[in-house]
Write an enzyme that holds these catalytic residues in place. Structure first.
Site, short mmCIF file in Angstrom:
data_model
loop_
_atom_site.label_atom_id
_atom_site.label_comp_id
_atom_site.label_asym_id
_atom_site.label_seq_id
_atom_site.Cartn_x
_atom_site.Cartn_y
_atom_site.Cartn_z
N THR A 395 0.85 -1.20 -0.05
CA THR A 395 0.13 0.00 -0.19
C THR A 395 0.92 1.21 0.02
O THR A 395 2.18 0.92 0.43
CB THR A 395 -0.77 -0.17 1.20
N THR A 413 -4.22 1.66 -2.10
CA THR A 413 -3.57 0.40 -2.10
C THR A 413 -4.38 -0.74 -3.05
O THR A 413 -5.34 -0.23 -3.84
CB THR A 413 -4.15 -0.24 -0.91
N ASN A 415 -4.07 -3.51 -1.87
CA ASN A 415 -4.07 -4.76 -1.17
C ASN A 415 -2.81 -5.46 -0.87
O ASN A 415 -1.88 -5.08 -0.34
CB ASN A 415 -5.24 -5.34 -1.33
N SER A 466 -11.24 -1.65 6.23
CA SER A 466 -9.92 -1.06 6.03
C SER A 466 -9.14 -0.94 7.19
O SER A 466 -9.93 -0.46 8.15
CB SER A 466 -9.84 -0.16 4.82
N SER A 467 -7.97 -0.99 7.34
CA SER A 467 -6.90 -0.41 8.18
C SER A 467 -6.32 0.79 7.89
O SER A 467 -5.30 1.32 8.94
CB SER A 467 -5.88 -1.43 8.82
N GLY A 488 -1.02 -3.04 6.09
CA GLY A 488 -2.14 -3.69 6.48
C GLY A 488 -2.71 -3.63 7.97
O GLY A 488 -2.95 -2.34 8.45
O1 DON Z 1 -7.13 -1.34 3.45
C1 DON Z 1 -6.46 -2.14 4.10
O2 DON Z 1 -6.61 -2.22 5.53
C2 DON Z 1 -5.54 -3.10 3.72
N1 DON Z 1 -6.13 -3.30 2.02
C3 DON Z 1 -4.27 -2.42 3.26
C4 DON Z 1 -3.07 -3.26 2.55
C5 DON Z 1 -1.85 -2.92 3.17
O3 DON Z 1 -1.53 -2.00 3.66
C6 DON Z 1 -0.68 -3.80 2.35
N2 DON Z 1 0.48 -3.04 2.67
N3 DON Z 1 1.72 -3.18 2.92
#
Ligand code: DON
Length: 598
Positions: A395, A413, A415, A466-467, A488
């Site tokens: 992301t 992102t 994801n 989402s986070s 994430g």
């Molecule tokens: O929206 C979310 O929480 C996740 N899809 C974010 C994914 C993410 O941060 C992957 N990263 N390094």
């Protein structure tokens, strides 16, 4: 005679070398600028945004240009086939949250990722890989909405896309980090013809320094310039996406694209030690979880605990555990489920969550009940995790402050790294696998090992929870920090620690960003940590309280002291309250990151 190192090191130098410094990584100074600042994971994208600011564009204009540029130079996270959130602060005092999160296609259904045996599918057809993994992308719609309502209108949509189009058409030189990202995902990308052609050089692989052109993406960007943002949702680009989906058993249709809209939401806010924190509301879980954690630790004299004492980490882990417990239970898309926002953010309610906090002992996650806020009927309880995870994920977040004091915190992102792996033929557009952020099966962890509940079940048109946590901190009503992160489930904790590093420990912003962090997310009941971020005696003290450490990085990789393996970099700006200088801190966890100001 050979001198052993021990003989030639004086006691003073030995003390310096062998004591445990607060920061284990190379420190960089924050970049100071008087007017505007862009901090991004890739220097070229930061430069594009800073150029827009210098040409008289505002922070929103710069955000749109930076976003499009990241789609070209940071393809595993930022292309047009994804979604995200943009927090906007306007110098007149307004705060806005733009939600351009993906939505589930109309053909999506609650159990679409369960096999005949009732287990969550893996591989092609799953929520993480291939043609069925994508939600309807929101980037183009979100940026168009932000620009139309909050841009300066000094620079046109087409002008803001032009730097990205040029980067795609003329190419840019591949960095070592980019080459390694392509290499590391060769298996996933190799499964799809256009991904193989574009990101793997047809299988020959790109090397550091190669000039990399993306002609299909350049053509897509040119169509967007010419036809406007609806091109992505109704034009030739939409048709190419829908046709490819139909040919390959995907769920997403032309009608899904046509029906996509980005929405404005009201940010959530709370004070912490006199600062105001303004952050992302649902469908991100981040804002509520973050504010709950701040409210949980506020009654404690955190500064007195010291920045890396076992007592501090214990308190933080216990706050994290409780906030993530509530997250799993109560949070989902507010357009579909009643999220008890006021109840979850009520300070008395949050104080109640900490009633069973024991300074001497870890609270086991198994058996920790969610809080039961006002306005909610507790759903069926999710069970303990099963199954594994092992995916590189990505992301990206960027932060911007302009000369007038407008600010943008933007996280977006695909994801998983390179999303679903699918590049739509003829467009250069790589698609997300955001459907994995839904609850595929209550009680079964997703790729971030998050266990989620009914509130986040799949439904047509729904946003997956989402986070992502684009966040502002205000001091005396003035913008003070602009921050956010990828990673994430770790995002919320990364942002939390950056802010406490500044407010509680008074760290300079570059140090607040670079310094090691920990992560706990209720389930699994383990603490993840940056290697060398915790001393052995601190870890022993925490183990004695009952905490367990996981000898893997946040994403299941081997625990090695290579900072770039840790994806939750926080691209942050502090506005110095005394001098008004914009201090840009690009996280050294990402080697190509840069703060560019003027
Ligand atoms: O929206 C979310 O929480 C996740 N899809 C974010 C994914 C993410 O941060 C992957 N990263 N390094």
């Amino acid at each position: 005679m050979s001198l052993t190192p021990r003989r030639i090191i004086s006691p003073i130098i030995a003390a310096l070398v062998f004591s445990t410094p607060f920061v284990s990584y190379a420190q960089r100074m924050a970049v100071e600028a008087e007017h505007g600042m862009v901090v991004s994971v890739h220097e070229l994208a930061a430069q594009v945004g800073a150029d827009v600011l210098q040409r008289g564009g505002n922070a929103v204009d710069a955000a749109v240009a930076t976003g499009f540029a990241l789609g070209v130079v940071y393809p595993w996270a930022g292309p047009l086939g994804g979604g995200g959130f943009m927090m906007i602060h306007l110098a007149d005092g307004r705060d806005i949250a733009i939600d351009y999160r993906e939505r589930a296609p109309a053909a999506a259904s609650r159990d679409m990722y369960l096999g005949p045996d009732g287990n969550v599918l893996k591989g092609p057809g799953s929520s993480t890989f291939g043609w069925r993994a994508s939600g309807v992308p929101g980037d183009v719609a979100g940026w168009a909405l932000a620009l139309e309502k909050y841009g300066s209108h000094k620079l046109s949509w087409a002008e803001l896309i032009e730097p990205a189009r040029r980067l795609a058409a003329d190419g840019h030189h591949i960095t070592q980090f980019t080459a390694s990202r392509f290499r590391s995902q060769a298996e996933k990308l190799g499964a799809f013809a256009d991904s193989k052609k574009i990101f793997l050089n047809g299988g020959a692989l790109w090397r550091t320094g190669d000039l990399w052109r993306q002609p299909e993406l350049a053509a897509t960007l040119a169509r967007l310039q010419q036809n406007g943002p609806r091109e992505f949702y109704e034009g030739e680009t939409a048709r190419l996406i829908a046709d490819a989906m139909a040919r390959n058993g995907g769920t997403l249709t032309l009608a899904d694209l046509k029906n996509y809209t980005a929405v404005e939401r009201v940010p959530v806010r709370m004070t912490y030690r006199g600062y105001e924190i303004v952050t992302m509301p649902p469908p991100s879980s981040s804002g509520i979880a973050l504010l709950q954690m701040f409210a949980m630790i506020e009654p404690f004299d955190v500064a007195a605990l010291g920045p890396n004492s076992a007592a501090k980490y214990h308190l933080f882990i216990e706050a994290m555990r409780r906030a993530y417990r509530d997250r799993a239970e109560y949070l989902g898309d507010p357009d579909f489920v009643k999220v008890p926002v006021a109840g979850l953010m009520d300070r008395n309610y949050i104080a109640g969550l900490m009633k069973n906090f024991d300074p001497a002992k870890a609270t086991p996650s198994a058996g920790l009940a969610p809080g039961g806020p006002a306005g909610w009927e507790p759903p069926k309880v999710a069970s303990v995790p099963s199954g594994g995870f092992a995916e590189s994920t990505e992301t990206t977040h960027f932060s911007i402050v302009d000369a007038e004091g407008n600010a943008v915190a933007n996280t977006f992102t695909l994801n998983g790294g390179f999303g679903s792996g699918v590049t739509i033929p003829g467009t250069g557009v790589l698609m997300n696998n955001e459907m994995d952020d839904f609850t595929s099966k209550p009680g079964t962890p997703n790729q971030f090992r998050l266990i989620q509940g009914e509130a986040n079940a799949i439904a047509p048109g729904k946003h997956p929870l989402s986070s992502m946590a684009p966040t502002f901190v205000f001091k005396d009503g003035k913008i003070f920090l602009v921050t956010g992160a990828p990673g994430g489930s770790t995002i919320i904790n990364a942002v939390f620690q950056v802010i406490t590093n500044v407010i509680d420990f008074n760290l300079p912003v570059s140090l607040a960003v670079d310094t090691p962090r920990i992560h706990h997310q209720w389930m699994p009941d383990v603490v993840n940590y940056d290697p060398y971020g915790l001393s052995k005696d601190t870890m022993d003290a925490l183990r004695a309280k009952g905490h367990q450490f996981e000898e893997r990085n946040f994403f299941g990789g081997q625990l090695v002291p290579v900072i770039e393996r840790y994806p939750n970099d926080t691209m942050t700006i502090m506005v110095d309250p005394a001098t008004h200088l914009r201090l840009g801190a690009a996280d050294s966890r990402k080697p190509d990151s840069k703060a560019v100001g003027y």
